[in-house]
Design a protein around this motif. Structure first.
Motif, short mmCIF file in Angstrom:
data_model
loop_
_atom_site.label_atom_id
_atom_site.label_comp_id
_atom_site.label_asym_id
_atom_site.label_seq_id
_atom_site.Cartn_x
_atom_site.Cartn_y
_atom_site.Cartn_z
N ILE A 250 -12.40 44.13 42.44
CA ILE A 250 -11.38 44.54 43.98
C ILE A 250 -10.68 45.19 43.63
N GLY A 251 -10.05 45.56 44.40
CA GLY A 251 -8.73 46.92 44.52
C GLY A 251 -8.52 46.42 45.55
N PHE A 252 -6.76 46.85 45.76
CA PHE A 252 -6.03 45.74 46.16
C PHE A 252 -4.39 47.38 46.16
N PRO A 253 -4.97 47.78 47.47
CA PRO A 253 -3.89 48.79 47.74
C PRO A 253 -2.40 49.01 47.15
N ILE A 254 -1.93 50.01 46.32
CA ILE A 254 -0.38 50.01 46.24
C ILE A 254 0.27 51.06 45.47
N ALA A 300 -2.74 53.49 38.90
CA ALA A 300 -1.08 54.77 40.30
C ALA A 300 -1.15 55.65 39.47
N SER A 301 -1.22 56.53 40.38
CA SER A 301 -1.56 57.70 39.92
C SER A 301 -0.24 58.86 41.17
N LYS A 302 -0.52 59.91 41.57
CA LYS A 302 0.58 60.52 42.25
C LYS A 302 0.40 60.26 43.49
N ASP A 303 -0.25 59.72 44.76
CA ASP A 303 -0.87 58.69 45.41
C ASP A 303 -1.37 57.52 45.12
N PRO A 304 -0.60 56.67 46.70
CA PRO A 304 -0.75 55.71 46.51
C PRO A 304 -2.11 54.85 45.97
N GLY A 305 -1.95 54.33 45.09
CA GLY A 305 -3.04 53.63 43.98
C GLY A 305 -3.76 51.82 44.48
N LEU A 306 -4.44 51.71 43.54
CA LEU A 306 -5.79 50.29 43.62
C LEU A 306 -4.94 49.32 42.84
N PHE A 307 -4.93 48.06 43.15
CA PHE A 307 -4.22 47.12 41.92
C PHE A 307 -6.46 46.65 41.68
N LEU A 308 -6.59 47.07 40.21
CA LEU A 308 -7.69 46.71 40.32
C LEU A 308 -8.27 44.80 39.66
N ILE A 309 -9.02 44.65 39.66
CA ILE A 309 -9.86 43.41 39.12
C ILE A 309 -11.67 43.92 38.65
N GLN A 310 -11.47 43.79 37.42
CA GLN A 310 -13.22 43.75 37.54
C GLN A 310 -14.01 42.39 36.47
N ALA A 311 -14.78 42.32 36.19
CA ALA A 311 -15.74 40.93 36.30
C ALA A 311 -16.61 41.36 35.82
N GLU A 406 -6.62 40.42 53.35
CA GLU A 406 -6.79 41.38 54.34
C GLU A 406 -6.82 42.26 54.35
N ASN A 407 -6.63 43.18 52.87
CA ASN A 407 -6.33 44.52 52.82
C ASN A 407 -7.28 44.77 51.50
N PHE A 408 -7.62 44.02 51.07
CA PHE A 408 -8.30 44.56 49.72
C PHE A 408 -9.47 45.55 50.46
N SER A 409 -10.26 45.79 48.96
CA SER A 409 -11.57 46.71 48.94
C SER A 409 -12.45 45.10 47.63
N LEU A 410 -13.54 45.50 47.48
CA LEU A 410 -14.39 45.03 46.98
C LEU A 410 -15.99 45.48 47.08
N SER A 411 -16.66 45.33 45.45
CA SER A 411 -17.97 46.24 45.43
C SER A 411 -18.06 45.16 44.15
N LEU A 412 -19.44 44.54 44.38
CA LEU A 412 -20.17 43.83 44.54
C LEU A 412 -21.66 44.31 43.91
N LEU A 413 -21.88 44.96 42.97
CA LEU A 413 -23.13 45.06 42.22
C LEU A 413 -23.74 44.49 41.28
N VAL A 414 -25.42 44.68 41.98
CA VAL A 414 -26.45 42.61 41.23
C VAL A 414 -27.75 43.31 41.75
N PRO A 415 -28.34 42.01 40.63
CA PRO A 415 -29.93 42.57 40.13
C PRO A 415 -30.15 43.22 41.21
N GLU A 416 -32.10 43.23 41.28
CA GLU A 416 -32.60 43.95 42.59
C GLU A 416 -32.82 42.87 43.88
N GLY A 417 -32.95 41.44 42.63
CA GLY A 417 -33.63 40.24 43.67
C GLY A 417 -32.72 38.99 43.38
#
Length: 452
Positions: A250-254, A300-311, A406-417
């Motif tokens: 999950i990434g929230f804009p920062i 955080a870098s030279k341009d706006p970054g992301l607050f990341l949570i990974q699991a 409302e403003n986060f992005s989320l990526s989810l990788l799951v097994p095929e089935g």
């Protein structure tokens, strides 16, 4: 200029040198930071900065033979490099007695081989090496879920493109394209040389001037990157692949690294997801049994970054895990961090900085990073002072500002089935807790919080 033991000086061609004497070790760490990375490519050039790093590694005193690593190893040292979105860094550690030779090799390395020294066939061979790396990344769940998240969070800004490029863009790269990128960014005034270790700074100034003084200078282009519009609703990216467990990010804009909110976001990432005593590890992993690993960090870098949570987790626990994660974010928005927890976070945060500096390479990396992001290699002292001054109120207001439903992005990788995955609406309703926490009901003067 000298502060806290480091000295900085500029060569006439614009190369910045940051040097620090440390006689506690017989070694020396050298790093050359080039202010060019994947975000400086055009969409057609994707993967170019990283490929160029590979090409320069092949140059050496015997041009184009790829013997550079061997030459450094013969001196009892080791060399490596990495490319990120904003920079390319070449780093080596070796006995201090060989520092002059190291300067010579590193300066030579910064000169791109000419087409006569490195044939089109050799270039293609190097492209094949990078394509193999790309294939390995496709088998790495963490790498897949990270690039999916960045692609989702950055639709306009080049941070969204994979640093390694794609097979399509890599196969199109020619000598001409490569050398144009090199001419554009590999200028002395776009580089910083960091040297830490047991050497005489005044003596080495002469050697640095001798070997790096002739690197070409020139105006690097003004960067014009499109700003990313903040999402108005959650952006989701669900992938299926050959994996055993699900991988969630999950990434929230920062804001960018230099923003006044940056230290508070770093400390929040620490409280929330650094180590087994962190809130996410305690509640979502240990007490809830919903994930096998969980962490948070601030990119955080030279341009706006992301607050990341990974699991990492079992696919059928995705909804429950998300609910628990959003509950922890909501707690940070609603309840002040206790004095005890705040104190522990301060102490451990400062300790993590001390641990980084236990190696010369760690010191060089930190100084290079602070120079790159803040223009001050010794920014650590000011930065840790800002961290220590953060109180519970500041953390709560920062959490309210950036953890929005409302403003986060989320990526989810799951097994095929995998089935029974949460859809857009369900995820939006789970994250609604960030905007509308459960009502507090007063009873006997105390506060009773409804459970989520």
């Amino acid at each position: 200029a000298s502060t806290h033991g480091s000295q900085s000086f500029l060569l006439s061609n614009g190369l910045k040198v940051v040097a620090k004497k440390d006689s506690s070790s017989p070694l020396v760490a050298l790093q050359l930071w080039v202010g060019a990375g994947a975000a400086d490519e055009t969409a057609e050039e994707a993967g170019l900065a990283h490929l160029l790093e590979h090409i320069l590694f092949r140059s050496s005193s015997e041009r184009g033979t790829g013997k550079l690593a061997g030459e450094i190893e013969n001196l009892g040292g080791r060399i490596n490099g990495f490319t990120s979105r904003e920079r390319t860094v070449y780093h080596m550690v070796l006995p201090a007695a060989h520092v002059k030779t190291a300067f010579k090799l590193l300066a030579q390395m910064m000169q791109i081989p000419s087409p006569s020294e490195m044939s089109e066939a050799q270039l293609q061979k190097e492209i094949q090496v990078v394509l193999e790396e790309w294939k390995q990344a496709q088998d790495n769940p963490r790498s897949l879920v990270t690039s999916a998240l960045f692609k989702t969070a950055y639709r306009l800004h080049p941070y969204g493109r994979p640093v390694i490029g794609t097979p399509e863009t890599l196969k199109r790269i020619t000598w001409e394209v490569l050398s144009r990128f090199y001419q554009r960014w590999y200028r002395a005034n776009n580089m910083t040389l960091v040297v830490v270790g047991n050497f005489d700074i005044d003596q080495e100034k002469k050697d640095i001037l001798e070997f790096f003084g002739s690197l070409p200078t020139g105006n690097t282009p003004i960067r014009q990157r499109p700003p990313e519009a903040a999402p108005e609703k959650p952006r989701l990216h669900i992938l299926k692949g050959q994996v055993q467990q699900a991988h969630l990010m999950i990434g929230f804009p920062i804001p960018k690294a230099g923003d006044k909110a940056a230290p508070a976001l770093d400390l929040l990432a620490f409280i929330l997801g650094r180590g087994e005593s962190s809130r996410l590890a305690q509640s979502v992993k240990i007490a809830g049994g919903l994930v096998s690993s969980i962490s948070s960090s601030a990119f955080a870098s030279k341009d706006p970054g992301l607050f990341l949570i990974q699991a990492q987790l079992e696919p059928d626990k995705t909804t429950a895990a998300l609910r628990a994660i959003f509950k922890e974010l909501s707690r940070l928005r609603e309840e002040p961090v206790s004095p005890l927890e705040l104190n522990r976070a301060h102490v451990n945060f400062v300790r993590s900085f001390v641990e980084i500096k236990e190696t010369l390479q760690g010191q060089a990396n930190q100084m290079g990073n602070f120079q790159f992001l803040y223009g001050d290699p010794d920014y650590e002292e000011d930065y840790l002072k800002e961290i220590r001054q953060l109180d519970a109120e500041k953390l709560t207001s920062t959490a309210r500002t950036f953890f929005k439903g409302e403003n986060f992005s989320l990526s989810l990788l799951v097994p095929e089935g995998a089935t029974q995955l949460p859809g857009d609406e369900e995820i939006a309703s789970l994250s609604g807790v960030l905007e509308h926490p459960p009502l507090l009901s007063k009873r006997n003067g105390g506060v009773l919080r409804a459970t989520l």
